[in-house]
Design a protein around this motif. Structure first.
Motif, PDB file in Angstrom:
ATOM      1  N   ARG A  55       0.843  -1.192   0.000  1.00  0.00           N
ATOM      2  CA  ARG A  55       0.000   0.000   0.000  1.00  0.00           C
ATOM      3  C   ARG A  55       0.880   1.243   0.000  1.00  0.00           C
ATOM      4  O   ARG A  55       1.801   1.374   0.816  1.00  0.00           O
ATOM      5  N   LEU A  56       0.600   2.163  -0.930  1.00  0.00           N
ATOM      6  CA  LEU A  56       1.382   3.381  -1.065  1.00  0.00           C
ATOM      7  C   LEU A  56       0.478   4.598  -0.885  1.00  0.00           C
ATOM      8  O   LEU A  56      -0.566   4.709  -1.537  1.00  0.00           O
ATOM      9  N   LEU A  57       0.875   5.487  -0.005  1.00  0.00           N
ATOM     10  CA  LEU A  57       0.166   6.744   0.183  1.00  0.00           C
ATOM     11  C   LEU A  57       0.475   7.637  -1.016  1.00  0.00           C
ATOM     12  O   LEU A  57       1.632   7.974  -1.284  1.00  0.00           O
ATOM     13  N   ASP A  58      -0.552   7.989  -1.778  1.00  0.00           N
ATOM     14  CA  ASP A  58      -0.378   8.664  -3.055  1.00  0.00           C
ATOM     15  C   ASP A  58      -0.206  10.166  -2.840  1.00  0.00           C
ATOM     16  O   ASP A  58      -1.180  10.898  -2.671  1.00  0.00           O
ATOM     17  N   PHE A  59       1.048  10.618  -2.872  1.00  0.00           N
ATOM     18  CA  PHE A  59       1.339  12.045  -2.759  1.00  0.00           C
ATOM     19  C   PHE A  59       1.558  12.675  -4.136  1.00  0.00           C
ATOM     20  O   PHE A  59       2.164  13.742  -4.242  1.00  0.00           O
ATOM     21  N   THR A  60       1.056  12.010  -5.182  1.00  0.00           N
ATOM     22  CA  THR A  60       1.147  12.542  -6.539  1.00  0.00           C
ATOM     23  C   THR A  60      -0.205  12.954  -7.097  1.00  0.00           C
ATOM     24  O   THR A  60      -0.249  13.717  -8.067  1.00  0.00           O
ATOM     25  N   SER A  61      -1.294  12.446  -6.518  1.00  0.00           N
ATOM     26  CA  SER A  61      -2.614  12.538  -7.159  1.00  0.00           C
ATOM     27  C   SER A  61      -2.493  12.124  -8.619  1.00  0.00           C
ATOM     28  O   SER A  61      -3.102  12.705  -9.505  1.00  0.00           O
ATOM     29  N   GLN A  62      -1.667  11.112  -8.843  1.00  0.00           N
ATOM     30  CA  GLN A  62      -1.287  10.662 -10.184  1.00  0.00           C
ATOM     31  C   GLN A  62      -0.566  11.797 -10.909  1.00  0.00           C
ATOM     32  O   GLN A  62       0.517  12.165 -10.509  1.00  0.00           O
ATOM     33  N   LEU A  63      -1.116  12.407 -11.906  1.00  0.00           N
ATOM     34  CA  LEU A  63      -0.499  13.597 -12.498  1.00  0.00           C
ATOM     35  C   LEU A  63      -1.208  14.851 -11.974  1.00  0.00           C
ATOM     36  O   LEU A  63      -1.602  15.737 -12.722  1.00  0.00           O
ATOM     37  N   ALA A 401      17.599   7.639  -5.299  1.00  0.00           N
ATOM     38  CA  ALA A 401      17.653   6.965  -3.996  1.00  0.00           C
ATOM     39  C   ALA A 401      16.564   7.479  -3.068  1.00  0.00           C
ATOM     40  O   ALA A 401      15.967   6.710  -2.296  1.00  0.00           O
ATOM     41  N   LEU A 402      16.283   8.772  -3.134  1.00  0.00           N
ATOM     42  CA  LEU A 402      15.245   9.346  -2.285  1.00  0.00           C
ATOM     43  C   LEU A 402      13.873   8.791  -2.644  1.00  0.00           C
ATOM     44  O   LEU A 402      13.077   8.437  -1.762  1.00  0.00           O
ATOM     45  N   LEU A 403      13.584   8.690  -3.937  1.00  0.00           N
ATOM     46  CA  LEU A 403      12.307   8.138  -4.364  1.00  0.00           C
ATOM     47  C   LEU A 403      12.166   6.682  -3.930  1.00  0.00           C
ATOM     48  O   LEU A 403      11.099   6.257  -3.468  1.00  0.00           O
ATOM     49  N   THR A 404      13.244   5.916  -4.058  1.00  0.00           N
ATOM     50  CA  THR A 404      13.217   4.511  -3.652  1.00  0.00           C
ATOM     51  C   THR A 404      12.993   4.388  -2.147  1.00  0.00           C
ATOM     52  O   THR A 404      12.204   3.546  -1.691  1.00  0.00           O
ATOM     53  N   ALA A 405      13.683   5.220  -1.372  1.00  0.00           N
ATOM     54  CA  ALA A 405      13.542   5.166   0.088  1.00  0.00           C
ATOM     55  C   ALA A 405      12.121   5.522   0.512  1.00  0.00           C
ATOM     56  O   ALA A 405      11.574   4.918   1.445  1.00  0.00           O
ATOM     57  N   ALA A 406      11.515   6.470  -0.170  1.00  0.00           N
ATOM     58  CA  ALA A 406      10.140   6.851   0.167  1.00  0.00           C
ATOM     59  C   ALA A 406       9.167   5.736  -0.175  1.00  0.00           C
ATOM     60  O   ALA A 406       8.292   5.391   0.625  1.00  0.00           O
ATOM     61  N   ARG A 407       9.311   5.143  -1.360  1.00  0.00           N
ATOM     62  CA  ARG A 407       8.396   4.069  -1.754  1.00  0.00           C
ATOM     63  C   ARG A 407       8.544   2.857  -0.846  1.00  0.00           C
ATOM     64  O   ARG A 407       7.552   2.203  -0.516  1.00  0.00           O
ATOM     65  N   ARG A 409       9.029   2.817   2.173  1.00  0.00           N
ATOM     66  CA  ARG A 409       8.327   3.116   3.429  1.00  0.00           C
ATOM     67  C   ARG A 409       6.823   3.317   3.236  1.00  0.00           C
ATOM     68  O   ARG A 409       6.110   3.583   4.188  1.00  0.00           O
ATOM     69  N   GLY A 410       6.354   3.259   1.967  1.00  0.00           N
ATOM     70  CA  GLY A 410       4.922   3.356   1.738  1.00  0.00           C
ATOM     71  C   GLY A 410       4.432   4.691   1.238  1.00  0.00           C
ATOM     72  O   GLY A 410       3.235   4.999   1.352  1.00  0.00           O
ATOM     73  N   LEU A 411       5.325   5.485   0.638  1.00  0.00           N
ATOM     74  CA  LEU A 411       4.932   6.790   0.101  1.00  0.00           C
ATOM     75  C   LEU A 411       5.235   6.827  -1.389  1.00  0.00           C
ATOM     76  O   LEU A 411       6.335   6.485  -1.819  1.00  0.00           O
ATOM     77  N   LEU A 412       4.245   7.239  -2.191  1.00  0.00           N
ATOM     78  CA  LEU A 412       4.438   7.424  -3.615  1.00  0.00           C
ATOM     79  C   LEU A 412       4.636   8.924  -3.857  1.00  0.00           C
ATOM     80  O   LEU A 412       3.697   9.705  -3.811  1.00  0.00           O
ATOM     81  N   ILE A 439       7.293  10.102   6.544  1.00  0.00           N
ATOM     82  CA  ILE A 439       8.035   9.207   5.657  1.00  0.00           C
ATOM     83  C   ILE A 439       9.066   9.996   4.860  1.00  0.00           C
ATOM     84  O   ILE A 439      10.216   9.559   4.695  1.00  0.00           O
ATOM     85  N   LEU A 440       8.682  11.156   4.359  1.00  0.00           N
ATOM     86  CA  LEU A 440       9.633  11.980   3.629  1.00  0.00           C
ATOM     87  C   LEU A 440      10.816  12.361   4.508  1.00  0.00           C
ATOM     88  O   LEU A 440      11.983  12.307   4.068  1.00  0.00           O
ATOM     89  N   ASP A 441      10.546  12.705   5.750  1.00  0.00           N
ATOM     90  CA  ASP A 441      11.603  13.031   6.712  1.00  0.00           C
ATOM     91  C   ASP A 441      12.562  11.845   6.873  1.00  0.00           C
ATOM     92  O   ASP A 441      13.791  11.999   6.812  1.00  0.00           O
ATOM     93  N   GLU A 442      12.005  10.654   7.047  1.00  0.00           N
ATOM     94  CA  GLU A 442      12.840   9.463   7.212  1.00  0.00           C
ATOM     95  C   GLU A 442      13.665   9.180   5.959  1.00  0.00           C
ATOM     96  O   GLU A 442      14.849   8.819   6.043  1.00  0.00           O
TER      97      GLU A 442
END
Length: 455
Positions: A55-63, A401-407, A409-412, A439-442
């Motif tokens: 499960r990924l928290l969608d912080f993109t609202s897609q586009l 690496a930042l995008l991978t680390a966020a995903r 942890r469950g953040l898109l 998650i972004l902080d981590e």
């Protein structure tokens, strides 16, 4: 022989989905052989699930379009009911869904923008707005900013300012670019928002003078530039553009494709400066992207140009009933659930304060900016020099690496060059927003330690 069955069981196999995608789908804005797309199997509210059921928290609202989140029951029901009644009809006929959608949109557009021309998305909305401006004025040139995006069709990509224009720009469409206000990377050596505003307006007036006011049909601006960096203009800038347009007989087009329908904490972002443009374009959030829809809202003056003169443009699916039914349900839900007010609250009470704290904690955050549920975090290698963490029009190992680390942890997250954009659905709860920011902080902490250890 290619298998053509469409049995629903096929859609439950994410591995088949991936294989067929790689075998047959040509993706936009991408080098095809390098792609490894995430398979999304389902979605609900502020979340999506990948093929491994993460499960990924969608912080993109897609586009940046699912303003009411995924699978909103009211929108889904409206589409189903419309499909059972009238799936489609040609645009020359009046239909209830389109009439009601136009009425509801016009009830929220500023000033006298009461006539709605429907398109299939944002690019063709901007194409038609420019065509209207040219026909209305009898002039040809269109001014737009660098660091902007107006769509991927031929004219829209030419007025675009970001690097997606470069391979597609043939320089023959009367497009002229200028610098908009952006204090963090000021083109005018400004040190305050007021200086940036005034010098940006002086620059624009000089461009108008040098290009010739008698040649300029329109100025098109994103009320808040989105993909280019979510640069909220200084107070008074858009009003200054309005005054220049009035003085020189130029049509002012406000591109609200991304910033509109509550994203900025107002129904339309241009309302932050109390400005009424001549034409306003929209798409995305008008129906949360559930069925493709865009459009142009026209002032009375532009409308009168075509009251007795045929407008030479249209689209086969203009005002499609399914898309308009989704728009009606979206706008009604936004009104009744006070979604715009909630977006403003999230910006003022959650995103703004939390991002200031993140910037104080992480020295490679050079700038945070935004409003409502529309925020950008600019990452730099050095705060003093402001060297971006990734080059303009590029990426970097640290950003990857930042995008991978966020995903993990469950953040898109949504990223562009050296920036992370925080653009979840407007229906995101304060608790969900804070979880995403944690998650972004981590992720920032992890990547800082691994890739940029302190000297």
């Amino acid at each position: 022989m290619t298998e053509t069955t469409t049995h629903p069981a096929l859609y439950s196999d994410p591995h088949r989905t991936y294989e067929l995608d790689r075998a047959h789908v040509f993706h936009p804005w991408s080098a095809q052989a390098d792609l490894d797309p995430i398979v999304i199997t389902r979605a609900a509210g502020s979340y999506v699930w990948d093929r491994d059921d993460n499960r990924l928290l969608d912080f993109t609202s897609q586009l940046v379009y699912t303003n009411l989140g995924h699978q909103h029951p009211r929108i889904v029901q409206a589409i189903q009911e419309q499909a059972a009644t009238l799936c489609t009809i040609a645009p020359g006929y009046a239909n209830a869904a389109r009439s009601e959608a136009a009425h509801l949109i016009a009830s929220h557009t500023p000033g006298d923008l009461d006539r709605i021309f429907f398109t299939n998305g944002g690019a063709d909305a901007n194409e038609h707005a420019i065509r209207m401006a040219r026909l209305h004025t009898g002039k040809h040139k269109v001014l737009s900013t660098y660091r902007s995006y107006h769509g991927g069709t031929q004219l829209a990509v030419n007025v675009t300012g970001d690097p997606r224009r470069w391979p597609n720009d043939n320089g023959s469409t009367g497009s002229v670019h200028f610098f908009g206000p952006f204090l963090y990377r000021s083109a005018f050596n400004a040190t305050t928002e007021e200086e940036e505003r005034d010098r940006a307006l002086e620059h624009l007036e000089q461009v108008i003078a040098l290009e010739g006011p008698s040649t300029i049909a329109a100025i098109i601006l994103e009320s808040i530039p989105g993909t280019a960096g979510i640069m909220v203009p200084p107070a008074g800038y858009l009003a200054g553009v309005r005054e220049l347009c009035d003085r020189y007989g130029i049509v002012f087009i406000a591109d609200e494709v991304m910033a509109g329908f509550g994203r900025s904490g107002r129904w339309f972002a241009i309302e932050h400066d109390n400005v009424v443009p001549d034409l306003l374009t929209f798409a995305k959030g008008v129906n949360s992207g559930y069925v493709p829809l865009g459009g142009v809202a026209l002032s009375d003056a532009i409308y009168q140009t075509f009251a007795r003169r045929a407008y030479p443009g249209g689209l086969t699916y203009s005002g499609h009933p399914l898309a308009c039914a989704a728009a009606v349900a979206t706008i009604q839900a936004m009104q009744e659930d006070k979604i715009v007010e909630h977006a403003a609250f999230l910006g003022e009470e959650v995103f703004g304060p939390a991002l200031e704290q993140l910037a104080a904690k992480h020295d490679w955050i050079g700038d945070v900016r935004g409003t409502g549920v529309f925020w950008a975090v600019e990452l730099v290698r050095d705060r003093a020099t402001r060297e971006p963490l990734a080059p303009y029009a590029g990426s970097s190992p640290e950003m990857a690496a930042l995008l991978t680390a966020a995903r993990r942890r469950g953040l898109l997250p949504f990223s562009n060059f050296n920036r992370i954009h925080l653009v979840p659905p407007l229906t995101t709860t304060a608790q969900e927003a804070r979880a995403g920011l944690r998650i972004l902080d981590e992720a920032l902490t992890e990547v800082r330690a691994q890739w940029m250890p302190l000297q």
